[in-house]
Design an enzyme around this catalytic site. Structure first.
Site, PDB file in Angstrom:
ATOM      1  N   ARG A  89      17.659  -1.966 -77.570  1.00  0.00           N
ATOM      2  CA  ARG A  89      17.426  -1.744 -76.227  1.00  0.00           C
ATOM      3  C   ARG A  89      16.003  -1.559 -75.860  1.00  0.00           C
ATOM      4  NH1 ARG A  89      20.553   2.445 -72.543  1.00  0.00           N
ATOM      5  NH2 ARG A  89      19.096   2.440 -70.732  1.00  0.00           N
ATOM      6  N   ASP A 101      22.133  -2.581 -71.205  1.00  0.00           N
ATOM      7  CA  ASP A 101      22.725  -1.332 -70.526  1.00  0.00           C
ATOM      8  C   ASP A 101      24.073  -1.415 -70.360  1.00  0.00           C
ATOM      9  OD1 ASP A 101      22.070   1.139 -69.304  1.00  0.00           O
ATOM     10  OD2 ASP A 101      21.332   0.636 -67.314  1.00  0.00           O
TER      11      ASP A 101
HETATM   12  N1  ROI Z   1      19.531  -2.978 -60.666  1.00  0.00           N
HETATM   13  C1  ROI Z   1      20.598  -4.236 -61.055  1.00  0.00           C
HETATM   14  N2  ROI Z   1      20.298  -5.011 -59.935  1.00  0.00           N
HETATM   15  N3  ROI Z   1      21.268  -4.019 -62.018  1.00  0.00           N
HETATM   16  C2  ROI Z   1      21.123  -3.095 -62.939  1.00  0.00           C
HETATM   17  O1  ROI Z   1      21.998  -3.133 -64.106  1.00  0.00           O
HETATM   18  C3  ROI Z   1      20.196  -1.915 -62.714  1.00  0.00           C
HETATM   19  N4  ROI Z   1      20.093  -1.219 -63.684  1.00  0.00           N
HETATM   20  C4  ROI Z   1      19.275  -0.037 -63.527  1.00  0.00           C
HETATM   21  C5  ROI Z   1      18.423   0.130 -62.428  1.00  0.00           C
HETATM   22  C6  ROI Z   1      16.988   0.119 -62.832  1.00  0.00           C
HETATM   23  C7  ROI Z   1      18.779   1.402 -61.639  1.00  0.00           C
HETATM   24  N5  ROI Z   1      18.460  -1.025 -61.517  1.00  0.00           N
HETATM   25  C8  ROI Z   1      19.377  -2.161 -61.822  1.00  0.00           C
HETATM   26  O2  ROI Z   1      19.272   0.998 -64.419  1.00  0.00           O
END
Ligand code: ROI
Length: 165
Positions: A89, A101
């Site tokens: 990551r 994530d």
């Molecule tokens: N925005 C989207 N569309 N998908 C995500 O998985 C995602 N994950 C995050 C942040 C940066 C908040 N924005 C995201 O951690």
């Protein structure tokens, strides 16, 4: 029946926007199934979504998986964090781009505040990229006694589209 013989149902949110995100998610889904005491029982389609938060980063690919696990919530969180590390990551800044994530969204209906893990995930109601994939695999799911569909109109301004797998 003993506790050990009953796996808990949990939902995991997956996201990636670096290094071939679709491939990251496919690998991650396989890795989830390979976690100790854990089986993946359903997975949503992959979805492309515009970033929530800082906009100067690539679009994300998101999905949600349902698992059965005999790990406790914190043991599962440890495993998910180790998996993120194994997938190398990259997380250069808060709310910035990342290769993988993994968010523990919901665990057997548990509601808890804990310094490491609040359940259900507090951002769930605000993220179309979580609720729509979840609705695909759990159409009857309710969050705070409300059907998922009731949250979606407020999130219509968050671009999201289902990808062909
Ligand atoms: N925005 C989207 N569309 N998908 C995500 O998985 C995602 N994950 C995050 C942040 C940066 C908040 N924005 C995201 O951690």
């Amino acid at each position: 029946m003993s506790e050990a013989s009953r796996p808990a149902l949990a939902y995991i949110g997956l996201g990636s926007n670096l290094e071939t995100p679709r491939e990251q998610l496919r690998r991650a889904l396989r890795s989830l199934d390979a976690l100790p005491l854990t089986q993946c029982v359903a997975r949503s389609s992959l979805y492309a979504s515009a970033p929530i938060g800082p906009q100067d980063q690539p679009d994300f690919v998101n999905a949600v998986a349902a698992i059965h696990t005999r790990l406790s919530p914190l043991a599962l969180l440890d495993q998910l964090q180790a998996l993120e590390q194994r997938h190398r990551r990259v997380r250069r800044r808060h709310w910035g781009p990342r290769t993988l994530d993994l968010d523990l969204l919901w665990y057997a209906g548990l509601a808890q505040y804990h310094p490491r893990l609040t359940l259900p995930h507090p951002q769930m109601p605000y993220r179309r990229f979580v609720l729509e994939p979840l609705a695909e695999i759990a159409p009857d799911f309710t969050l705070a006694d409300r059907p998922l569909a009731s949250y979606l109109p407020a999130l219509a301004d968050q671009p999201l589209h289902r990808l062909d797998d």
